[in-house]
Structure formats: structure tokens, C-alpha cells
Design a protein around this motif. Structure first.
Motif, PDB file in Angstrom:
ATOM      1  N   GLU A  76      -0.001  -0.775   6.675  1.00  0.00           N
ATOM      2  CA  GLU A  76      -1.181  -0.223   6.005  1.00  0.00           C
ATOM      3  C   GLU A  76      -0.811   0.778   4.911  1.00  0.00           C
ATOM      4  O   GLU A  76      -1.612   1.023   3.995  1.00  0.00           O
ATOM      5  CB  GLU A  76      -2.094   0.443   7.035  1.00  0.00           C
ATOM      6  CG  GLU A  76      -2.782  -0.523   7.982  1.00  0.00           C
ATOM      7  CD  GLU A  76      -3.759  -1.440   7.256  1.00  0.00           C
ATOM      8  OE1 GLU A  76      -4.634  -0.937   6.525  1.00  0.00           O
ATOM      9  OE2 GLU A  76      -3.623  -2.665   7.381  1.00  0.00           O
ATOM     10  N   ALA A  77       0.382   1.349   4.989  1.00  0.00           N
ATOM     11  CA  ALA A  77       0.804   2.310   3.967  1.00  0.00           C
ATOM     12  C   ALA A  77       0.938   1.652   2.606  1.00  0.00           C
ATOM     13  O   ALA A  77       0.801   2.320   1.571  1.00  0.00           O
ATOM     14  CB  ALA A  77       2.126   2.952   4.364  1.00  0.00           C
ATOM     15  N   GLU A  78       1.208   0.361   2.584  1.00  0.00           N
ATOM     16  CA  GLU A  78       1.486  -0.344   1.336  1.00  0.00           C
ATOM     17  C   GLU A  78       0.265  -1.062   0.770  1.00  0.00           C
ATOM     18  O   GLU A  78       0.355  -1.661  -0.302  1.00  0.00           O
ATOM     19  CB  GLU A  78       2.609  -1.360   1.567  1.00  0.00           C
ATOM     20  CG  GLU A  78       3.898  -0.720   2.098  1.00  0.00           C
ATOM     21  CD  GLU A  78       4.918  -1.759   2.503  1.00  0.00           C
ATOM     22  OE1 GLU A  78       4.609  -2.962   2.389  1.00  0.00           O
ATOM     23  OE2 GLU A  78       6.013  -1.362   2.943  1.00  0.00           O
ATOM     24  N   ARG A  79      -0.857  -1.008   1.485  1.00  0.00           N
ATOM     25  CA  ARG A  79      -2.038  -1.731   1.033  1.00  0.00           C
ATOM     26  C   ARG A  79      -3.029  -0.759   0.387  1.00  0.00           C
ATOM     27  O   ARG A  79      -3.279   0.325   0.906  1.00  0.00           O
ATOM     28  CB  ARG A  79      -2.698  -2.451   2.210  1.00  0.00           C
ATOM     29  CG  ARG A  79      -1.796  -3.525   2.812  1.00  0.00           C
ATOM     30  CD  ARG A  79      -2.448  -4.230   3.997  1.00  0.00           C
ATOM     31  NE  ARG A  79      -3.728  -4.770   3.603  1.00  0.00           N
ATOM     32  CZ  ARG A  79      -4.883  -4.416   4.157  1.00  0.00           C
ATOM     33  NH1 ARG A  79      -4.911  -3.520   5.120  1.00  0.00           N
ATOM     34  NH2 ARG A  79      -6.004  -4.951   3.763  1.00  0.00           N
ATOM     35  N   PRO A  80      -3.604  -1.131  -0.767  1.00  0.00           N
ATOM     36  CA  PRO A  80      -4.552  -0.249  -1.446  1.00  0.00           C
ATOM     37  C   PRO A  80      -5.922  -0.278  -0.783  1.00  0.00           C
ATOM     38  O   PRO A  80      -6.269  -1.223  -0.068  1.00  0.00           O
ATOM     39  CB  PRO A  80      -4.623  -0.840  -2.852  1.00  0.00           C
ATOM     40  CG  PRO A  80      -4.380  -2.309  -2.641  1.00  0.00           C
ATOM     41  CD  PRO A  80      -3.372  -2.388  -1.519  1.00  0.00           C
ATOM     42  N   GLY A  81      -6.695   0.762  -1.021  1.00  0.00           N
ATOM     43  CA  GLY A  81      -8.066   0.788  -0.546  1.00  0.00           C
ATOM     44  C   GLY A  81      -8.196   1.041   0.935  1.00  0.00           C
ATOM     45  O   GLY A  81      -7.208   1.279   1.640  1.00  0.00           O
ATOM     46  N   PRO A  82      -9.429   0.993   1.441  1.00  0.00           N
ATOM     47  CA  PRO A  82      -9.682   1.237   2.866  1.00  0.00           C
ATOM     48  C   PRO A  82      -8.983   0.208   3.747  1.00  0.00           C
ATOM     49  O   PRO A  82      -8.706  -0.914   3.320  1.00  0.00           O
ATOM     50  CB  PRO A  82     -11.214   1.098   2.981  1.00  0.00           C
ATOM     51  CG  PRO A  82     -11.733   1.300   1.600  1.00  0.00           C
ATOM     52  CD  PRO A  82     -10.677   0.754   0.690  1.00  0.00           C
ATOM     53  N   SER A  83      -8.702   0.600   4.983  1.00  0.00           N
ATOM     54  CA  SER A  83      -8.002  -0.271   5.926  1.00  0.00           C
ATOM     55  C   SER A  83      -9.021  -1.094   6.721  1.00  0.00           C
ATOM     56  O   SER A  83      -9.513  -0.667   7.760  1.00  0.00           O
ATOM     57  CB  SER A  83      -7.148   0.573   6.881  1.00  0.00           C
ATOM     58  OG  SER A  83      -6.233   1.363   6.170  1.00  0.00           O
ATOM     59  N   TYR A  84      -9.337  -2.281   6.224  1.00  0.00           N
ATOM     60  CA  TYR A  84     -10.267  -3.168   6.915  1.00  0.00           C
ATOM     61  C   TYR A  84      -9.487  -4.135   7.807  1.00  0.00           C
ATOM     62  O   TYR A  84      -8.501  -4.751   7.374  1.00  0.00           O
ATOM     63  CB  TYR A  84     -11.105  -3.963   5.919  1.00  0.00           C
ATOM     64  CG  TYR A  84     -12.069  -3.124   5.104  1.00  0.00           C
ATOM     65  CD1 TYR A  84     -13.143  -2.490   5.715  1.00  0.00           C
ATOM     66  CD2 TYR A  84     -11.899  -2.963   3.734  1.00  0.00           C
ATOM     67  CE1 TYR A  84     -14.036  -1.713   4.981  1.00  0.00           C
ATOM     68  CE2 TYR A  84     -12.781  -2.200   2.992  1.00  0.00           C
ATOM     69  CZ  TYR A  84     -13.856  -1.575   3.619  1.00  0.00           C
ATOM     70  OH  TYR A  84     -14.720  -0.810   2.888  1.00  0.00           O
ATOM     71  N   THR A  85      -9.951  -4.303   9.043  1.00  0.00           N
ATOM     72  CA  THR A  85      -9.242  -5.152  10.000  1.00  0.00           C
ATOM     73  C   THR A  85      -9.109  -6.583   9.515  1.00  0.00           C
ATOM     74  O   THR A  85      -8.054  -7.209   9.672  1.00  0.00           O
ATOM     75  CB  THR A  85      -9.961  -5.120  11.361  1.00  0.00           C
ATOM     76  OG1 THR A  85      -9.949  -3.783  11.864  1.00  0.00           O
ATOM     77  CG2 THR A  85      -9.300  -6.040  12.356  1.00  0.00           C
ATOM     78  N   CYS A  86     -10.171  -7.133   8.908  1.00  0.00           N
ATOM     79  CA  CYS A  86     -10.108  -8.518   8.442  1.00  0.00           C
ATOM     80  C   CYS A  86      -8.999  -8.694   7.406  1.00  0.00           C
ATOM     81  O   CYS A  86      -8.311  -9.729   7.383  1.00  0.00           O
ATOM     82  CB  CYS A  86     -11.457  -8.963   7.881  1.00  0.00           C
ATOM     83  SG  CYS A  86     -12.050  -8.017   6.459  1.00  0.00           S
ATOM     84  N   GLU A  87      -8.785  -7.679   6.555  1.00  0.00           N
ATOM     85  CA  GLU A  87      -7.746  -7.769   5.542  1.00  0.00           C
ATOM     86  C   GLU A  87      -6.356  -7.568   6.152  1.00  0.00           C
ATOM     87  O   GLU A  87      -5.376  -8.179   5.707  1.00  0.00           O
ATOM     88  CB  GLU A  87      -8.010  -6.748   4.442  1.00  0.00           C
ATOM     89  CG  GLU A  87      -9.298  -7.039   3.675  1.00  0.00           C
ATOM     90  CD  GLU A  87      -9.628  -5.977   2.638  1.00  0.00           C
ATOM     91  OE1 GLU A  87      -8.857  -5.004   2.514  1.00  0.00           O
ATOM     92  OE2 GLU A  87     -10.667  -6.118   1.962  1.00  0.00           O
ATOM     93  N   THR A  88      -6.280  -6.727   7.178  1.00  0.00           N
ATOM     94  CA  THR A  88      -5.008  -6.544   7.885  1.00  0.00           C
ATOM     95  C   THR A  88      -4.566  -7.853   8.527  1.00  0.00           C
ATOM     96  O   THR A  88      -3.405  -8.261   8.409  1.00  0.00           O
ATOM     97  CB  THR A  88      -5.147  -5.452   8.963  1.00  0.00           C
ATOM     98  OG1 THR A  88      -5.491  -4.219   8.345  1.00  0.00           O
ATOM     99  CG2 THR A  88      -3.860  -5.287   9.743  1.00  0.00           C
ATOM    100  N   LEU A  89      -5.488  -8.525   9.214  1.00  0.00           N
ATOM    101  CA  LEU A  89      -5.155  -9.786   9.872  1.00  0.00           C
ATOM    102  C   LEU A  89      -4.806 -10.868   8.855  1.00  0.00           C
ATOM    103  O   LEU A  89      -3.886 -11.672   9.080  1.00  0.00           O
ATOM    104  CB  LEU A  89      -6.314 -10.235  10.767  1.00  0.00           C
ATOM    105  CG  LEU A  89      -6.587  -9.348  11.987  1.00  0.00           C
ATOM    106  CD1 LEU A  89      -7.835  -9.826  12.726  1.00  0.00           C
ATOM    107  CD2 LEU A  89      -5.389  -9.327  12.935  1.00  0.00           C
ATOM    108  N   ALA A  90      -5.511 -10.875   7.725  1.00  0.00           N
ATOM    109  CA  ALA A  90      -5.205 -11.855   6.682  1.00  0.00           C
ATOM    110  C   ALA A  90      -3.813 -11.603   6.104  1.00  0.00           C
ATOM    111  O   ALA A  90      -3.055 -12.549   5.838  1.00  0.00           O
ATOM    112  CB  ALA A  90      -6.259 -11.794   5.578  1.00  0.00           C
TER     113      ALA A  90
END
Length: 238
Positions: free
Chosen positions: A78-92
Motif C-alpha cells: 500500500e505504500a507504493e499505491r497512490p490515493g486512498p487504500s481501497y480493498t477492491c484495488e488492493t485485491l486487483a
């Protein structure tokens, strides 16, 4: 026969505590998960402006909390992903870098009851197995009542076992009863502000690290009440 799913335990972990770790262990044992990864949220959308330790410290605390537990680790993606931490985007994102691997997203009953408010929350079962553990007295009755109302929106269908529902792609949504530990991060933060002991609520390694970062705790959680500036309201947990 493929490898068992990897458990994904996402959360704010502000701070990580014994309830988090025990829940993950019991879910992993009940479902035969191959491993469990704690995934701290860098920018949790529901905590904007709330009392939050910085991501680097929460990540370090998680690593201390799971150190020595076979199969447990911490994923810093999650440190490397921009914007809010959405679970659907984490799983994708996980599916994109680890194709063919099965994942099982672990959540508490309180999370399930609010799933309709999450971004694409009802679609999580199309991305991973879902494991829901008992939380704060909410058990199988709350699980089945929620699915009776929301199962169609999740494409979830009942099986002969009321604790197991079928999801698209051969995935499953499973309720896991666990030992009740009424420990919450908000209570820990409040106890710290009141300068009460939090021994037993977090591991000894986590406790030592928290003590070593008193300035960071004050910046993230607010000043301890006995040190509050006279005439100003104390900061309450949310």
C-alpha cells in the motif's frame, strides 16, 4: 489440486493488537490457509483526518506483531499505491502481480455489515474468497441475516452449511467463530491518552516500539490528557 489460499488481512492497524493477531491465526487454522499477509492501509479512506500513526510506524508494528508466527508476514504494497487504500484495488493489484494465486480476504463481522458502503464492496467475492470472523458479540445470526438481505447483490448463494455461502468462480464466503477478545485500537488509543497501561492488549514487542516513539504517538493520537494544554478539549478517538 492447487495450493491453499493466502489470507489477506487488511486494516488500519492503529495500532495492531492481540485481537488482530489471534483472529488471523484462528481463521488461518479453520480454513487451512497457506499463509497470512497483514496489509496495512497507507491512506484508509474512512480515517481521513482521524487519529492515525504514520504508515511507516504502523508497518513496523505489524512486523513486530507477527514475527515468529509460521506463515505470517506483512505486505507493504500500500505504500507504493497512490490515493486512498481501497480493498477492491488492493485485491486487483495482488491478482495482477501474482496471477493464478488464490486469495482469501479476512474481515470482521463489523466490516461485513458495512460492506455496502465500501467501494465495490459487494464485488469483493468476485476477486477472492471471503472469511468473516466473529467480532464484538456479532456471530452466525448476524452473518446469516446480512446475507439473507444482501446475498443476491453479492452473487452469494447458500449451501447446506449456514456458515458457508458460494461465490462466483468457485469461491466461498465463510463465517469463522473465534474466541472472543474485546480488544479495539480505539480503546488502546484512549487508554494511552489517559496514561493507562496497555500491557496485554498489544504484544511486548509492539509495546516496546510504541514506548520508543512517544512523540509519534502524540502527533498521531493526540497529547496525553495530563499533558493537555489547559483550556483546550482533549482529543477523543473515532
Amino acid at each position: 489440486m492447487g495450493l491453499p489460499p493466502t489470507g489477506i488481512f487488511g486494516g488500519t492497524f492503529n495500532p495492531v493488537h492481540v485481537g488482530h493477531v489471534r483472529a488471523a491465526i484462528e481463521v488461518a487454522e479453520a480454513l487451512g490457509l497457506g499463509a497470512v499477509e497483514f496489509v496495512p492501509a497507507a491512506r484508509p479512506p474512512h480515517k481521513c483526518g482521524g487519529p492515525l500513526l504514520d504508515f511507516a510506524l504502523r508497518l513496523r508494528l505489524c512486523r513486530l506483531a507477527v514475527a515468529g508466527i509460521p506463515g505470517f508476514s506483512v505486505n507493504a504494497m500500500e505504500a507504493e499505491r497512490p490515493g486512498p487504500s481501497y480493498t477492491c484495488e488492493t485485491l486487483a493489484a495482488l491478482a495482477g502481480v501474482r496471477p493464478g494465486e488464490d486469495f482469501c480476504f479476512i474481515m470482521g463481522m463489523g466490516d461485513l455489515l458495512h460492506l455496502g458502503q465500501w467501494k465495490e464492496g459487494f464485488g469483493l467475492g468476485r476477486q477472492a474468497h471471503l472469511a468473516v470472523h466473529a467480532r464484538e458479540g456479532l456471530g452466525l445470526a448476524a452473518f446469516t441475516a446480512f446475507l439473507a438481505a444482501n446475498g443476491p447483490a453479492m452473487d452469494a448463494t447458500p449451501t447446506s452449511d449456514p456458515a458457508v455461502w458460494s461465490l462466483p468462480g468457485g469461491r466461498r464466503l465463510t463465517f469463522v467463530p473465534i474466541a472472543r477478545l474485546d480488544v479495539s485500537a480505539s480503546d488502546i488509543r484512549e487508554r494511552w491518552r489517559q496514561q493507562k497501561r496497555i500491557h496485554g492488549l498489544v504484544s511486548e514487542a509492539v509495546l516496546r516500539e510504541l514506548k520508543n516513539h512517544a512523540d509519534a504517538l502524540e502527533a498521531g493520537w493526540g497529547r496525553p490528557e495530563s499533558e493537555a494544554i489547559p483550556g483546550t478539549p482533549s482529543c477523543k478517538a473515532t
